[in-house]
Design a protein around this motif. Structure first.
Motif, PDB file in Angstrom:
ATOM      1  N   VAL A  26       0.870  -1.173   0.011  1.00 49.05           N
ATOM      2  CA  VAL A  26       0.058  -0.202   0.027  1.00 49.05           C
ATOM      3  C   VAL A  26       0.730   1.168   0.108  1.00 49.05           C
ATOM      4  O   VAL A  26       1.694   1.267   0.631  1.00 49.05           O
ATOM      5  CB  VAL A  26      -0.747   0.049   1.181  1.00 49.05           C
ATOM      6  CG1 VAL A  26      -1.831   1.213   1.246  1.00 49.05           C
ATOM      7  CG2 VAL A  26      -1.703  -1.091   1.224  1.00 49.05           C
ATOM      8  N   LEU A  27       0.568   2.335  -0.619  1.00 44.82           N
ATOM      9  CA  LEU A  27       1.246   3.578  -0.725  1.00 44.82           C
ATOM     10  C   LEU A  27       0.340   4.555  -0.402  1.00 44.82           C
ATOM     11  O   LEU A  27      -0.768   4.787  -0.965  1.00 44.82           O
ATOM     12  CB  LEU A  27       1.841   3.825  -2.369  1.00 44.82           C
ATOM     13  CG  LEU A  27       2.493   5.113  -2.542  1.00 44.82           C
ATOM     14  CD1 LEU A  27       3.638   5.442  -1.653  1.00 44.82           C
ATOM     15  CD2 LEU A  27       2.813   5.327  -3.997  1.00 44.82           C
ATOM     16  N   ALA A  55      -1.818  -1.141  -3.879  1.00 41.87           N
ATOM     17  CA  ALA A  55      -2.963  -0.089  -3.422  1.00 41.87           C
ATOM     18  C   ALA A  55      -2.470   1.131  -3.118  1.00 41.87           C
ATOM     19  O   ALA A  55      -1.298   1.321  -2.740  1.00 41.87           O
ATOM     20  CB  ALA A  55      -3.563  -0.990  -2.168  1.00 41.87           C
ATOM     21  N   ALA A  56      -3.365   2.074  -3.315  1.00 45.07           N
ATOM     22  CA  ALA A  56      -3.206   3.564  -2.987  1.00 45.07           C
ATOM     23  C   ALA A  56      -4.272   4.243  -2.203  1.00 45.07           C
ATOM     24  O   ALA A  56      -5.483   4.099  -2.376  1.00 45.07           O
ATOM     25  CB  ALA A  56      -2.835   4.379  -4.102  1.00 45.07           C
ATOM     26  N   LEU A  57      -3.786   5.063  -1.282  1.00 42.25           N
ATOM     27  CA  LEU A  57      -4.582   5.829  -0.390  1.00 42.25           C
ATOM     28  C   LEU A  57      -4.230   7.152  -0.584  1.00 42.25           C
ATOM     29  O   LEU A  57      -3.274   7.503  -0.296  1.00 42.25           O
ATOM     30  CB  LEU A  57      -4.411   5.409   1.005  1.00 42.25           C
ATOM     31  CG  LEU A  57      -5.521   6.349   1.873  1.00 42.25           C
ATOM     32  CD1 LEU A  57      -6.949   6.154   1.508  1.00 42.25           C
ATOM     33  CD2 LEU A  57      -5.323   6.032   3.323  1.00 42.25           C
ATOM     34  N   ARG A  82       0.175  10.858   9.213  1.00 42.52           N
ATOM     35  CA  ARG A  82       0.111   9.655  10.036  1.00 42.52           C
ATOM     36  C   ARG A  82      -1.257   8.963  10.302  1.00 42.52           C
ATOM     37  O   ARG A  82      -1.285   7.889  10.382  1.00 42.52           O
ATOM     38  CB  ARG A  82       0.802  10.102  11.635  1.00 42.52           C
ATOM     39  CG  ARG A  82       2.462  10.334  11.430  1.00 42.52           C
ATOM     40  CD  ARG A  82       2.861  10.690  12.559  1.00 42.52           C
ATOM     41  NE  ARG A  82       3.219   9.228  13.272  1.00 42.52           N
ATOM     42  CZ  ARG A  82       4.318   9.166  14.256  1.00 42.52           C
ATOM     43  NH1 ARG A  82       4.987  10.235  14.803  1.00 42.52           N
ATOM     44  NH2 ARG A  82       4.390   8.166  14.696  1.00 42.52           N
ATOM     45  N   SER A  83      -2.111   9.898  10.156  1.00 47.67           N
ATOM     46  CA  SER A  83      -3.585   9.105  10.482  1.00 47.67           C
ATOM     47  C   SER A  83      -3.918   8.292   9.234  1.00 47.67           C
ATOM     48  O   SER A  83      -4.407   7.271   9.425  1.00 47.67           O
ATOM     49  CB  SER A  83      -4.588  10.437  10.806  1.00 47.67           C
ATOM     50  OG  SER A  83      -4.307  10.936  11.979  1.00 47.67           O
ATOM     51  N   ALA A  84      -3.741   8.925   7.969  1.00 53.79           N
ATOM     52  CA  ALA A  84      -3.805   8.227   7.060  1.00 53.79           C
ATOM     53  C   ALA A  84      -3.019   6.909   6.747  1.00 53.79           C
ATOM     54  O   ALA A  84      -3.646   5.955   6.338  1.00 53.79           O
ATOM     55  CB  ALA A  84      -3.600   9.178   5.722  1.00 53.79           C
ATOM     56  N   GLU A  90      -4.373  -0.231   8.592  1.00 54.21           N
ATOM     57  CA  GLU A  90      -5.624  -1.180   8.888  1.00 54.21           C
ATOM     58  C   GLU A  90      -6.169  -2.157   7.800  1.00 54.21           C
ATOM     59  O   GLU A  90      -6.674  -3.092   7.958  1.00 54.21           O
ATOM     60  CB  GLU A  90      -6.477  -0.463   9.855  1.00 54.21           C
ATOM     61  CG  GLU A  90      -6.029   0.292  11.148  1.00 54.21           C
ATOM     62  CD  GLU A  90      -7.050   1.325  11.714  1.00 54.21           C
ATOM     63  OE1 GLU A  90      -8.244   1.554  10.908  1.00 54.21           O
ATOM     64  OE2 GLU A  90      -6.980   1.889  12.759  1.00 54.21           O
ATOM     65  N   ARG A  91      -6.115  -1.395   6.470  1.00 56.25           N
ATOM     66  CA  ARG A  91      -6.794  -1.908   5.290  1.00 56.25           C
ATOM     67  C   ARG A  91      -5.837  -2.931   4.614  1.00 56.25           C
ATOM     68  O   ARG A  91      -5.984  -3.186   3.632  1.00 56.25           O
ATOM     69  CB  ARG A  91      -7.140  -0.644   4.703  1.00 56.25           C
ATOM     70  CG  ARG A  91      -8.362   0.167   5.418  1.00 56.25           C
ATOM     71  CD  ARG A  91      -8.763   1.216   4.320  1.00 56.25           C
ATOM     72  NE  ARG A  91      -9.683   0.614   3.155  1.00 56.25           N
ATOM     73  CZ  ARG A  91     -10.887   0.090   3.064  1.00 56.25           C
ATOM     74  NH1 ARG A  91     -11.617   0.598   4.136  1.00 56.25           N
ATOM     75  NH2 ARG A  91     -11.209  -0.033   1.958  1.00 56.25           N
TER      76      ARG A  91
END
Length: 216
Positions: A26-27, A55-57, A82-84, A90-91
Motif C-alpha cells: 500500500v502507498l 494499493a493507493a490511499l 500519520r492518521s492516513a 488497518e486496510r
C-alpha cells in the motif's frame, strides 16, 4: 477494482480520502501544496499504481479540506499523514505500507517518517529540496536520520530541486536512495503545457512498481 471514498480523522477534523484497492503493498499518497487529492496528476498516478498491484490511499491535508490553498503548520500535515498511514495499515491485510506523494506531500511523508511513522519505503514525486532559486536553504536535514529505502523521481528542469543540489543529497544518502531523472521535465514532470497531468502522473507508476519489486 472499485475505488472507495473514506474519511480520516485528524486533530483538525475529518478529511476526505480515496482508497484504490490492489492485492499488493500500500502507498499512502500526499498531494502537492497547491492542489488537493483530486488533482488529475494524483488521480492518474494512484489509478496506475493500483493497476501495477500497489494499493493507493490518497487524502486531503486539513488546510485543503478547509478550502485554503496555503499550507498551515507542518505539524498538522504530519499528523494527518500519520492518521492516513494508520488507516492504510488497518486496510493493508498485513502488506507493507509505504509513504510518499507529490512535492509537499512527499516532504510531509518524510517528516512523518523522521518522527517515527514506520513506512516500509518512501516515494517522492518531485521532492521540494529548496524554494526556487534558494539553494542556500536546503530542506534535507531530516532525511539523513531515515533508514528506509527512498525513491526520488525528479524532473531535471525542476526549480524546486536543482540537479547538482539533489545529487549531493543522493550521494550522502548512499544505498538508501534511488534516483530516477526525467530529462527535460519540470516540477510536475511536464515537458509541455499541452501535457495531460493525469497521463503524466500515470506514467510514473511503472517506476514506482519496479522500485517496490526491487527494494521490498
Amino acid at each position: 477494482m472499485t475505488v472507495r471514498a473514506l474519511s480520516i480523522p485528524t486533530l483538525k477534523g475529518e478529511v476526505h480520502a480515496v482508497w484504490h484497492p490492489a492485492n499488493g503493498p500500500v502507498l499512502v499518497v500526499g498531494h502537492g501544496a497547491g492542489a488537493g487529492m483530486d488533482h488529475p496528476f494524483i488521480v492518474g498516478f494512484c489509478e496506475a499504481v493500483a493497476e501495477e498491484g500497489i494499493a493507493a490511499l490518497r487524502f486531503n491535508f486539513p488546510y485543503m479540506e478547509a478550502g485554503r490553498r496555503t499550507p498551515d503548520q507542518a505539524k498538522n500535515a504530519i499528523g494527518a499523514f500519520r492518521s492516513a498511514f494508520d488507516v492504510a495499515t488497518e486496510r493493508s491485510g498485513g502488506q507493507q505500507v509505504l509513504g510518499g506523494g507529490k512535492s509537499y506531500g512527499g516532504r510531509m511523508a518524510s517528516m512523518a517518517a523522521a518522527e517515527g511513522m514506520r513506512a516500509a519505503a518512501l516515494v517522492f514525486l518531485g521532492y521540494p529540496l529548496h524554494a526556487p532559486g534558494r539553494t542556500e536553504q536546503i530542506r534535507d536535514a531530516h532525511l539523513y536520520d531515515l533508514t528506509t529505502p527512498m525513491l526520488f523521481l525528479h524532473g531535471t528542469k525542476d526549480p524546486f530541486a536543482e540537479p547538482k543540489e539533489l545529487a549531493k543529497v543522493i550521494r550522502r544518502l548512499g544505498d538508501r536512495a534511488t534516483l530516477i531523472d526525467f530529462d527535460g521535465a519540470g516540477h510536475s514532470f511536464e515537458r509541455s503545457r499541452k501535457d495531460d497531468p493525469r497521463v503524466v502522473g500515470a506514467s510514473l507508476a511503472p517506476h514506482v512498481a519496479a522500485f517496490v519489486r526491487e527494494r521490498l
